[in-house]
Design a protein around this motif. Structure first.
Motif, PDB file in Angstrom:
ATOM      1  N   GLU A  13       0.674  -1.362   0.037  1.00 15.42           N
ATOM      2  CA  GLU A  13      -0.023   0.078   0.069  1.00 15.42           C
ATOM      3  C   GLU A  13       0.744   1.266  -0.024  1.00 15.42           C
ATOM      4  N   VAL A  17       0.736   4.447  -3.246  1.00 12.98           N
ATOM      5  CA  VAL A  17      -0.209   5.562  -3.084  1.00 12.98           C
ATOM      6  C   VAL A  17       0.728   6.651  -4.106  1.00 12.98           C
ATOM      7  N   GLU A  22      -2.638  10.534   0.433  1.00 17.25           N
ATOM      8  CA  GLU A  22      -2.930   9.000   0.509  1.00 17.25           C
ATOM      9  C   GLU A  22      -2.066   8.300   1.565  1.00 17.25           C
ATOM     10  N   LEU A  23      -1.040   8.580   1.452  1.00 18.74           N
ATOM     11  CA  LEU A  23       0.007   8.193   2.450  1.00 18.74           C
ATOM     12  C   LEU A  23      -0.201   8.456   3.836  1.00 18.74           C
TER      13      LEU A  23
END
Lengths: 335, 674
Positions: A13, A17, A22-23
């Motif tokens: 994930e 990103v 998002e991170l």
């Protein structure tokens, strides 16, 4: 979620990103207050001593790995995403500094070289007496040698004042007020009553040198001038002395150096001879010592003179000597 | 002087090519300026400076020099052999009135002369040196002049009345030269005359009186030695020089007259016969060869390289100088009289070192370490100033020290320094300020640049009124211009100067009302005189439009000039640490409206006087005027910084101080707080 499941998912994930936002969400999901790993770390207190140690170790190790990966990814994403486009090729803001005249640049360089040789830099007035400019230098009135210098005389004539034709008069002034031994150079503005053209000026700049002591020889002069040229032109130039005549020195010499531009092979600058005539010099004439009340039997020394503009023209490729006093900013701003 | 190599070969053996010869002569003797091929001959152009002109500006002399340098055999030695057969002396009357005017006068008679046209070889050689061929006699005298450097003249003996007198001309006495010039002379001019009239202007030109013609059968040949100074003054007075006067100018060996007469007599006989007759000579003080001591040890002491006495001997032999006496360490050399330039030991050293060769001289580093080398104070300080100005964005120019004649309309001519011999009306006076030449630079630069900041450091010259002394001072001056510069340009320049003063360690800078110095260049009301520690160091101001019109400049221009001689003693080279407070600052802003004519210095003074020491900085950060404020009003905003070095200030203490200040301003300047 178990540690293994977290491990399987979190790194993928993180890499997936594309924006910092998002991170942040990934960070929050795993390491936030209600994050998956946080839950495991919190739950450690309910486990047995054995399990606490093993799982605790693993969980903390994983936490460190996740934090490292996040940090790295944050670094890469900095400024990406919703932020404005940043053009690194846009011109930088102009910082305005002024420019020293190339004449000043060459004088500075010449002075610094001689200072490193142990010379002091001394100056004197441009309006001079006939005595300092000629008589004390063994150039008496009505002597044909006087015509070697076309002079600007000042009114009224009976005052016998002139615009100095060389900076040698400052050497007279210096010797009248100091005792040897010493080494000095005298840079300064000098004047010749001469038609100006690309190579001749009526107002120009000389640097003259004088070294006086008990045992200062012509061989010493050769060493000094050789070292000077090598430093100034930043290459191994050869020098050559040949007979010359100036009333204030005996023996008198002309000083040539191998052309720094073509390295003695021959070019336009040196008129294809491989050599440039760069100055005059010699051993100070006893009559000059008499004029300044030194005992010629106790002292001897050498004197030399070079033209500053000439050196600047050679070093910087300046084609016309009149540019130095033209005040033309198109010229000055290049340096 | 250009020498024909073919002709030189008559007097010395030359085996080198002309370029090789040129190189070796330049390295050991005289500077060769060029080598030119003309037909089947080559000319070598040699620079003859005053010291070697007497002996080497003639073929035999230069040939002798070539022989010394190359070792080639010198073939004209016979010219100088003293003829054991003395000339017959005569009772021909010769009188030299003043031996200071004429150190020697020699005359030789020749009879049975046939005056003809000269042969081709002689004509060619003369013409190559710009001399027209006349006849064998005159040509022979010119030829020997070129050979030996001794000017000669020939008179028709039959036309002489009585004897020869070398005397001063009478005031206003006239004569006609051989080339038909009418000349009026004064009692300062020396002439050769017989008992009736002037025959020649001594050392310059012969007259028509005893001119040689095709009918001449008996001649008097003259070779004389006239005082250089007198000949030069005469040529200046009459307005022309000649080949003869040029040679006398540099001085000639008096012993040359007899040599030249023998030679020319010989040549005349070869050209057309003739009988040598009697000889007259007035030579009261015979010049003898100088004997000088040459010590190899003293040579080494001066030059810095050792020399064997036998090496020196070989060199003296090449020069054709005799050795009068020799000891183990010293040679006493006899210097021939033709070398008038060799007067003392150092001159002998030069002969030895140049023929030995400068190329073998090994460089030797100066032995002592100098611990005191530095720039003198003044040049160091100028260096620092220039670096700062460049940092402030100014470009450095240099201008000429001369200003046009027309500037005497705006300056008091009595204070300007004038030249005896200016180059032109454009470069007539010495500049009394750097501002005048800066205008010239401005004028040309505005064509290419709209934003200009220039400075110059240079010397200016003036005279005190009613005082003969010339005052020379060093100034720093600058000129700024910018499109829409306006008042901002003045304040920008002021800011720059303040920063400059700060870096020079100068405190207490004041700007006072300007007292006009430069003939109205600056607008009085928009200019200031700058005072440092109470001493006037210069001025700064806006240039008046009237001046800008002269130079075709449209935008606003600001100029300044500082006297560096005055400023240097007021500067501090080094800084000293000032302890700063460890307690925090408090900054309060104050904005108010006040009358336009109230000066900032006044407000700052009131604030400074009112505060009780805890006010450490006043900084004006905004000012504006406008319709909104009302007529004659301006709004000012200051940051006031408070700080104590004893404790942290309370807000009450700051407020109390602040109130004191406001009250004082209200009372004294009628401010309205905004």
């Amino acid at each position: 979620m178990t540690l293994q499941e977290i491990e399987q998912l979190v790194f993928a994930e993180i890499i997936r990103v594309t924006t910092a936002k998002e991170l942040e969400e990934v960070q929050h999901t795993y390491l936030g207050r209600k994050g998956h790993l946080t839950a495991i770390l919190r739950g450690l207190s309910t486990l047995s001593l054995e399990e606490k140690r093993t799982i605790g170790e693993q969980a903390n190790a994983l936490r460190v790995r996740i934090e490292t990966a996040l940090k790295e990814q944050f670094g890469k994403l900095e400024g990406k995403g919703e932020e404005k486009f940043f053009d690194i090729t846009f011109p930088g803001k102009k910082v305005v500094t002024g420019h020293l005249n190339p004449l000043t640049l060459i004088l500075r360089e010449i002075e610094d070289i001689f200072i490193s040789f142990g010379f002091s830099v001394v100056e004197g007035p441009e309006v001079e007496t006939e005595f300092n400019n000629f008589d004390a230098l063994n150039i008496p009135a009505n002597h044909p040698a006087r015509e070697m210098w076309d002079t600007f005389w000042l009114k009224p004539e009976n005052q016998k004042l002139l615009l100095r034709t060389h900076t040698s008069p400052v050497q007279i002034r210096y010797m009248m007020t100091h005792e040897p031994p010493f080494r000095i150079i005298v840079p300064g503005t000098t004047y010749r009553y001469e038609a100006t053209d690309a190579r001749h000026e009526m107002q120009f700049t000389q640097v003259e040198g004088l070294v006086v002591g008990k045992d200062v020889t012509l061989a010493n002069f050769k060493a000094v001038i050789e070292a000077f040229f090598i430093r100034l032109f930043a290459q191994k130039v050869e020098i050559r002395l040949r007979p010359g005549y100036f009333p204030f020195v005996e023996p008198g010499v002309e000083v040539d150096a191998t052309c720094p531009r073509c390295k003695k092979k021959g070019c336009e600058l040196c008129k294809f001879s491989g050599w440039l005539e760069l100055g005059g010099a010699g051993m100070v004439h006893p009559n000059v010592f008499d004029a300044v009340k030194y005992n010629p039997k106790e002292v001897q020394g050498f004197a030399f003179g070079i033209g500053a503009e000439r050196f600047a023209m050679i070093k910087y490729g300046i084609p016309d000597i009149r540019l130095f006093r033209s005040g033309d900013l198109r010229f000055i701003r290049q340096f | 002087m250009k020498f024909s190599i073919n002709w030189l070969k008559d007097y010395v053996d030359i085996t080198l090519s002309s370029q090789e010869l040129a190189d070796v002569v330049s390295l050991h003797s005289l500077e060769v300026e060029g080598v030119e091929i003309k037909g089947d001959d080559t000319y070598i152009d040699v620079a003859l400076l005053p010291n070697r002109f007497p002996d080497a500006a003639n073929y035999v002399g230069f040939a002798r020099e070539i022989s010394a340098v190359t070792g080639g055999t010198f073939k004209a030695g016979s010219f100088f052999k003293e003829d054991k057969k003395a000339f017959a002396h005569s009772d021909f009357s010769l009188k030299v009135e003043n031996e200071e005017d004429c150190a020697r006068y020699s005359g030789l008679m020749m009879s049975d002369i046939e005056v003809k046209d000269s042969p081709v070889w002689l004509r060619g050689r003369l013409e190559a040196h710009g001399l027209r061929s006349i006849n064998t006699i005159v040509d022979a005298t010119n030829y020997v002049m070129l050979e030996l450097g001794q000017p000669l003249h020939a008179f028709d003996y039959e036309k002489l009345e009585g004897g020869i007198v070398v005397r001063r001309a009478l005031e206003g006495e006239r004569m006609t030269t051989l080339d038909n010039r009418e000349v009026e002379l004064t009692s300062e001019d020396v002439v050769i005359a017989d008992h009736k009239q002037i025959l020649a202007i001594a050392g310059v030109k012969g007259g028509r009186a005893a001119e040689i013609t095709k009918e001449t059968t008996t001649i008097l040949l003259e070779a004389a030695n006239f005082d250089s100074d007198r000949v030069v003054r005469t040529t200046r007075r009459i307005g022309f020089t000649t080949d003869a006067s040029q040679r006398f100018k540099y001085g000639i060996d008096p012993n040359m007259t007899e040599v030249a007469l023998r030679r020319v007599a010989d040549l005349i006989q070869k050209l057309g016969g003739g009988k040598i007759g009697s000889f007259v000579d007035a030579y009261p003080k015979k010049i003898l060869p100088k004997v000088l001591a040459f010590s190899a040890k003293e040579y080494e002491k001066l030059v810095g390289e050792p020399l064997l006495l036998k090496e020196a001997r070989a060199i003296f032999r090449r020069l054709q100088w005799g050795i009068k006496k020799a000891t183990k360490d010293i040679l006493w050399v006899e210097v021939p009289t033709w070398r008038r330039d060799v007067e003392r030991f150092e001159d002998v050293v030069e002969e030895v070192v140049r023929l030995h060769g400068y190329d073998t001289l090994e460089s030797k580093t100066l032995s002592r370490v100098s611990l005191h080398a530095k720039r003198d104070d003044h040049p160091q300080y100028v260096k620092n100033i220039k670096e700062r100005m460049v940092g402030f964005g100014f470009d450095e120019i240099y201008s000429y020290s001369f200003i046009p004649h027309a500037w005497n309309e705006v300056c008091d001519e009595n204070t300007l320094v004038q030249l005896e011999n200016p180059v032109s009306a454009e470069y007539y006076y010495l500049r009394p300020t750097l501002i005048f030449p800066l205008f010239r630079a401005l004028e040309s630069n505005v064509k290419f640049f709209s934003d200009i900041k220039m400075f110059e450091v240079g010397n200016v010259f003036s005279r005190e009124k009613n005082n003969e002394d010339i005052v020379e001072r060093t100034k720093l001056a600058g000129m700024l211009t910018r499109e829409k510069g306006g008042d901002h340009l003045f304040y920008e320049c002021k800011g720059t100067l303040n920063e400059l003063f700060h870096t020079l360690g100068v405190d207490q800078v004041e700007y006072r009302a300007h007292e006009e110095v430069w003939c109205g260049v600056l607008i009085q009301s928009r200019s200031a005189d700058i005072y440092v520690s109470g001493v006037r160091v210069g001025c700064l101001g806006v240039v008046s439009p009237r001046w800008l019109e002269r130079f075709d400049v449209v935008h606003d221009v600001v100029a300044f000039e500082l006297d560096l001689n005055t400023l240097l003693p007021l500067t501090e080279a080094e800084r000293r640490f000032v302890a700063f407070s460890k307690y925090p600052e408090v900054v309060r802003d104050i904005s108010f409206v006040v009358g336009q004519e109230v000066r900032i210095s006044e407000i700052e003074k009131i604030i400074g006087e009112t505060s009780s020491g805890i006010l450490v900085a006043i900084d004006l950060f905004d000012m504006f005027e406008g319709e909104r404020l009302g007529e004659g009003k301006k709004s000012l905003s200051f940051h006031l910084t408070f700080q104590s070095d004893q404790k942290t200030l309370t807000s009450e203490e700051v407020a109390a101080e602040f109130l004191k200040i406001i009250t004082a301003l209200q009372e004294q300047c009628n401010i309205e707080i905004r």
